[in-house]
Design an enzyme around this catalytic site. Structure first.
Site, PDB file in Angstrom:
ATOM      1  CB  SER A 158      -0.930   0.046   1.195  1.00 11.07           C
ATOM      2  OG  SER A 158      -1.344   1.244   1.392  1.00 11.07           O
ATOM      3  CE1 TYR A 184      -3.040  -1.611   5.675  1.00 14.38           C
ATOM      4  CE2 TYR A 184      -2.584   0.599   5.143  1.00 14.38           C
ATOM      5  CZ  TYR A 184      -2.967  -0.586   4.790  1.00 14.38           C
ATOM      6  OH  TYR A 184      -3.278  -0.915   3.540  1.00 14.38           O
TER       7      TYR A 184
END
Length: 317
Positions: A158, A184
């Site tokens: 990501s 994350y």
């Protein structure tokens, strides 16, 4: 062929005219969103896809369109249980595949979680690193011998990797205040670094690995994101870049996965980070979400993460 696609390309655009009969592909996370679309688009071109999911009942319901596409194309689709947040489940799933012995042309490590509250996997790892990285690290390495010479590993990362490098000294936030977005970011950087080192270790037999950013897509991945969190993200992004976040559709979001798996050349993507159906450039400018941070492609960092990951899962590869 590999350079004509972009941010708005869909899976059907990328795979138009391709014949994938005889290609066997493993996709994790096929119970929703990108995983389902990735599997559908591949079987629609005749591929034999094995989909892995934690909740098989949910995956059965979610993949009706995949089975229909396989029936029409002559491809095939099968489900298997895999809970990446449990090393026992990971080992059991890998053992079943190894015992079966049939090889794969591509493994797409698609499953993941995002911005979860502080929690831990069955083995005590911080939830996001444990699920997004360590589960896949153990699973992929245990089945690495099943990836055919000339095959691929595609890790979904990501642009969130730009939020943080990995922390090899405190991977579980034992001495650091927990932040769901930093956690994350660490896990998504780990996805890139894992691809870099896996590529180095396996490219002599033609197996290439890459990581990619699918785009910003509204799927179940954002189940922990309240409207307040979404608005805060929009404000943060607008302040940094001067524009709003642009969302992709699910078919657009899965396009880079199938592009890397079946369209792009192995030498083009090997050890690299991709986005919008092309290889991304290194970009350490904090005011943009495009490109890949240099730390995520650092070979020494990739080797160090590999060693730490082996220590954490208790196996060496």
């Amino acid at each position: 062929m590999a350079t004509q696609f972009g941010a708005e390309s869909t899976t059907d655009d990328v795979l138009a005219g391709m014949d994938l009969h005889g290609r066997r592909i493993l996709v994790t996370g096929v119970s929703a969103g990108l995983g389902v679309e990735t599997a559908r688009s591949l079987v629609a071109r005749g591929a034999d896809v094995v989909g892995a999911a934690r909740d098989l009942a949910k995956a059965e319901r979610a993949t009706e369109s995949v089975r229909a596409a396989a029936k029409e194309s002559g491809g095939s689709f099968a489900l298997m249980e895999l809970d990446l947040a449990s090393l026992a489940s990971v080992r059991a799933a890998a053992d079943r595949l190894v015992a079966d012995g049939r090889p794969f042309d591509v493994v797409i490590a698609n499953a993941g979680v995002m911005a979860t509250p502080l929690g831990h996997t069955a083995d005590g790892f911080e939830t996001q690193l444990g699920t997004n990285h360590l589960g896949h690290f153990l699973f992929v390495n245990r089945i690495a011998g099943l990836i055919r010479d000339g095959g691929r590993l595609v890790n979904l990362s990501s642009s969130g990797h730009r939020l943080s490098d990995v922390d090899l000294d405190d991977p579980g936030f034992e001495r650091t205040a927990y932040d769901p977005w930093i956690a994350y970011g660490r896990s998504k950087t780990a996805n890139v670094l894992f691809a870099v080192e896996f590529d180095r270790r396996h490219r002599d037999r033609g197996v290439r690995a890459c990581a990619l950013m699918p785009g910003v897509i509204q799927t179940e991945l954002g189940r922990h994101m309240t409207p307040e969190v979404m608005e805060a993200l929009q404000q943060r992004f607008r302040a940094a870049t001067g524009r709003a976040i642009t969302y992709k559709s699910i078919p657009q979001g899965a396009a880079t996965s199938v592009w890397a798996a079946a369209v792009a050349g192995g030498d083009e993507i090997g050890g690299r980070y991709c986005e919008d159906c092309h290889v991304a450039s290194v970009n350490d400018d904090a005011s943009t979400r495009h490109g890949v941070r240099s730390y995520a492609l650092d070979p020494a960092r990739a080797k160090a993460l590999w060693a730490k990951s082996e220590e954490m899962v208790g196996e060496r590869f």
